[in-house]
Scaffold this motif. Structure first.
Motif, PDB file in Angstrom:
ATOM      1  N   GLN A   1       0.897  -1.321  -0.205  1.00 43.66           N
ATOM      2  CA  GLN A   1      -0.012   0.100   0.023  1.00 43.66           C
ATOM      3  C   GLN A   1       0.855   1.267   0.111  1.00 43.66           C
ATOM      4  O   GLN A   1       1.883   1.275   0.458  1.00 43.66           O
ATOM      5  N   LYS A   2       0.317   2.304  -0.621  1.00 38.98           N
ATOM      6  CA  LYS A   2       0.987   3.739  -0.701  1.00 38.98           C
ATOM      7  C   LYS A   2       0.248   4.572  -0.074  1.00 38.98           C
ATOM      8  O   LYS A   2      -1.002   4.648  -0.408  1.00 38.98           O
TER       9      LYS A   2
ATOM     10  N   ASP B   1      -5.713   6.072  -3.851  1.00 39.98           N
ATOM     11  CA  ASP B   1      -6.269   5.301  -4.943  1.00 39.98           C
ATOM     12  C   ASP B   1      -5.556   5.161  -6.015  1.00 39.98           C
ATOM     13  O   ASP B   1      -4.608   6.059  -6.280  1.00 39.98           O
ATOM     14  N   ARG B   2      -5.881   4.371  -6.913  1.00 39.01           N
ATOM     15  CA  ARG B   2      -5.219   4.126  -8.117  1.00 39.01           C
ATOM     16  C   ARG B   2      -5.095   5.121  -8.802  1.00 39.01           C
ATOM     17  O   ARG B   2      -5.953   6.052  -9.084  1.00 39.01           O
TER      18      ARG B   2
ATOM     19  N   GLY C   1      -3.956  14.799  -5.174  1.00 39.49           N
ATOM     20  CA  GLY C   1      -5.101  14.298  -5.111  1.00 39.49           C
ATOM     21  C   GLY C   1      -5.700  13.283  -4.017  1.00 39.49           C
ATOM     22  O   GLY C   1      -6.730  13.582  -3.457  1.00 39.49           O
ATOM     23  N   CYS C   2      -4.700  12.667  -3.368  1.00 42.37           N
ATOM     24  CA  CYS C   2      -4.927  11.834  -2.322  1.00 42.37           C
ATOM     25  C   CYS C   2      -5.101  12.654  -1.028  1.00 42.37           C
ATOM     26  O   CYS C   2      -5.830  12.536  -0.110  1.00 42.37           O
TER      27      CYS C   2
END
Length: 167
Positions: free
Chosen positions: A23-24, A55-56, A62-63
């Motif tokens: 996970q990132k 998210d992808r 954005g995250c």
């Protein structure tokens, strides 16, 4: 091979016959008036910095825009920040799914100077869009152990604020 994973409080969890997922995530450390912004997500007992898994195809902006709104109710876009710290940790999310999740978590913490924004750092804890809480807490309370934060976040915080930690 049995691997050690750490939960939010730093307790060891041992993964035997578990294939952890990768996970990132990105986390914002907003600074103002010698305080930092923290969140208390639902079903989580220790505060942490706003952010989380990307998210992808989602970049850090954005995250963090999405997670800041979900976890604090604050809407704004962040830049590159003052400084960053990246760490990889074996993480156990005890609140995920019915029995928790083991993951190899690549976390990037980005420090921001929020002093030019109109945030009221003296306001009481407030309810967030995801039904958690958010508040501003003193940096010194984290260093002095008065406020315990998420273990993985504490590891990064010590690295990012090593000079303040010594004073």
């Amino acid at each position: 091979m049995v691997e050690v994973f750490y939960d939010r409080k730093g307790r060891e969890k041992y993964a035997d016959d578990v294939i952890p997922f990768e996970q990132k995530g990105y986390f914002a450390i907003l600074l103002k008036d010698d305080k930092v912004l923290v969140t208390y997500p639902p079903q989580v007992t220790v505060p942490e910095f706003p952010g989380g898994a990307a998210d992808r195809r989602e970049d850090f902006r954005g995250c963090l825009f999405r997670k800041l709104f979900e976890e604090t109710g604050i809407e704004f876009m962040l830049n590159e920040g003052l400084r960053r710290y990246e760490q990889d940790i074996n993480y156990f999310a005890e609140d995920a799914r019915p029995f928790g999740e083991f993951c190899k978590y690549n976390m990037t913490f980005i420090v921001y100077d929020a002093s030019s924004y109109g945030f009221d750092t003296n306001r009481e804890k407030w309810k967030t869009p995801e039904n958690g809480l958010a508040s501003w807490i003193y940096i010194k309370d984290i260093f002095e152990g008065k406020t315990k934060i998420n273990y993985a976040h504490w590891l990064a915080f010590q690295k990012l604020f090593a000079d303040e930690c010594k004073s």
